[in-house]
Design an enzyme around this catalytic site. Structure first.
Site, PDB file in Angstrom:
ATOM      1  N   ASP A  67       0.919  -1.211  -0.191  1.00 30.29           N
ATOM      2  CA  ASP A  67       0.070  -0.056   0.077  1.00 30.29           C
ATOM      3  C   ASP A  67       0.855   1.189   0.054  1.00 30.29           C
ATOM      4  O   ASP A  67       1.813   1.224   0.499  1.00 30.29           O
ATOM      5  CB  ASP A  67      -0.741   0.103   1.481  1.00 30.29           C
ATOM      6  CG  ASP A  67      -2.287   0.887   1.119  1.00 30.29           C
ATOM      7  OD1 ASP A  67      -1.944   2.089   0.758  1.00 30.29           O
ATOM      8  OD2 ASP A  67      -3.312   0.420   1.744  1.00 30.29           O
TER       9      ASP A  67
ATOM     10  N   ARG B  20      -0.859   4.531  -0.185  1.00 31.13           N
ATOM     11  CA  ARG B  20      -1.440   5.522   0.301  1.00 31.13           C
ATOM     12  C   ARG B  20      -1.076   6.435   1.532  1.00 31.13           C
ATOM     13  O   ARG B  20      -1.483   7.725   1.560  1.00 31.13           O
ATOM     14  CB  ARG B  20      -2.965   5.067   0.917  1.00 31.13           C
ATOM     15  CG  ARG B  20      -3.740   4.769  -0.444  1.00 31.13           C
ATOM     16  CD  ARG B  20      -4.993   3.939  -0.200  1.00 31.13           C
ATOM     17  NE  ARG B  20      -4.878   2.760   0.527  1.00 31.13           N
ATOM     18  CZ  ARG B  20      -6.057   1.874   1.110  1.00 31.13           C
ATOM     19  NH1 ARG B  20      -7.049   2.364   0.768  1.00 31.13           N
ATOM     20  NH2 ARG B  20      -5.635   0.712   1.281  1.00 31.13           N
TER      21      ARG B  20
END
Length: 422
Positions: free
Chosen positions: A336, A338
């Site tokens: 990830d 983000r």
């Protein structure tokens, strides 16, 4: 450097590099930026335009990735290089702030809290001829979703003529926010030195912004990435008042599901469920907030996302929860990107210190809010009946990895390669 160039059909004899300050003999007139100053007059405006390079006090360009289209329009002669927007009647439809958090340089580092009120906050700079542009816009609108109509039909929501109009449309106030990064604050948030951050940003964008490593005096960066859109339900003036109950969904973009209802993930169902919770809260006298971040594919991009889809479905044993994150790491190197560390900034911009109902199962989002001092009273998981069959693998993997799973009781038998419903 002297060249013959043509931009917007107008001959230009020189390209002015912004990586080495003002040209020899030209007095710099860039306004000073004091990030986190309690008064906008002391804080100073963010100026990133190239109409006069000596005015710039920020790296990058307005409009993020769309600045490339602007450059293309200028090169094609469709837009004058020196065009200056007429911002008459563009002021926010609703007042937001100021809030005490705006004066804390550690709380807001990824957006300009004064970005929606540049005309009011920086009137003196504008009068002096500086090209100060908004990085936030606030307007009113209506949204019309089949899921809301279904909720009305099922009796979970009611047409009240206020929050929900007579045709089933929902009234909202929405805000578009472009990223504005205060580099010292970003570095501190991630626990790295400002120099290391600047070098990584410079080197791993192909040297796109040399000022990152040549202009240490420029502390603000407008990165070429997507921003976010806020959808506010109920009276926006009550958001962040510390009294009115707040329901919220923080949603990261998933075009395939959000727009085209792809069933391999839970994104659109959870988004729609979050909106329903926000509307319900607003109809009960509270307020609702949906934060929609442009971070497609966990900020890995849609090409990477589709490659991972193929790898998941073609691997030995088929798509299964125990290999869900491994396949992403094989393609992208990480699970990830983000980085929810920046996500709480918009809550501080709105003055929010408590969320009563948080429509999210993400441990990363919850932990980021907790670290930012924002209380979450209740976490609301997606109802089991809203999870598409093809998205069960995703949900099993996320709950196993630490996602909040109250109300979603399941186990995964890796040996058999199947989900066992309890």
């Amino acid at each position: 450097m002297s060249v013959n160039a043509n931009a917007g059909g107008r001959s230009r004899n020189h390209i002015v590099l912004t990586s080495h300050g003002a040209p020899t003999g030209v007095a710099g007139t860039a306004p000073t930026l004091n990030w986190g100053a309690p008064d906008p007059a002391l804080r100073g405006p963010v100026v990133a335009t190239l109409t006069d390079p000596t005015h710039r006090n920020a790296i990058g360009a307005h409009a993020g990735g769309y600045s490339v289209y602007r450059a293309l329009a200028i090169a094609a002669g469709a837009l004058p290089a020196d065009f200056k927007a007429d911002l008459t009647n563009t002021a926010p439809s609703d007042a937001i702030g100021p809030h005490p958090q705006w004066a804390d340089p550690a709380k807001i580092v990824s957006l300009d809290p004064y970005g929606h009120i540049t005309g009011e906050a920086f009137a003196e700079a504008l009068a002096a001829g500086l090209d100060v542009r908004p990085t936030i816009a606030v307007t009113r609108a209506h949204i019309d979703m089949p899921e809301i109509r279904e909720a009305i039909k099922a009796g979970r929501l009611k047409i009240d003529g206020d929050i929900i109009g007579p045709k089933g449309d929902v009234r909202v106030t929405k805000a578009a926010i472009e990223p504005v990064w205060y580099l010292p604050g970003i570095a501190e948030r991630f626990g790295v030195s400002e120099g290391a951050l600047r070098r990584a940003l410079f080197e791993h964008t192909g040297g796109m912004f040399p000022e990152l490593v040549t202009r240490g005096d420029l502390k603000v960066f407008l990165p070429p990435i997507g921003g976010m859109t806020l959808y506010m339900f109920g009276d926006p003036a009550k958001i962040g008042d510390g009294v009115t109950p707040l329901a919220c969904r923080v949603h990261d973009e998933c075009n395939g599901s959000d727009v085209f209802s792809s069933d391999i993930c839970t994104c659109r169902p959870y988004l729609a469920h979050g909106i329903e919770i926000c509307v319900e809260m607003a109809q009960k006298g509270g307020v609702g907030l949906v934060i929609y971040n442009r971070k497609e594919g966990r900020a890995l991009g849609e090409v990477t996302k589709f490659l991972v889809y193929n790898a998941r479905k073609r691997q030995e044993g088929g798509d299964r929860p125990d290999a869900y994150f491994k396949r992403t790491e094989c393609v992208a190197g990480v699970q990830d990107m983000r980085f929810q560390e920046l996500m709480p900034d918009v809550f501080h911009w709105l003055g929010i210190s408590k969320i009563d109902r948080f429509a999210s199962m993400s441990d990363m989002k919850f932990n980021a809010l907790a670290r930012a001092g924002i209380e979450v009273v209740e976490r609301v998981p997606i109802p089991d009946e809203l999870i598409p069959p093809d998205a069960r693998v995703e949900m099993e993997a996320k709950v196993s990895a630490g996602y909040y799973g109250a109300g979603f009781q399941s186990q995964y038998d890796a040996t058999q390669g199947r989900a066992l419903e309890e």
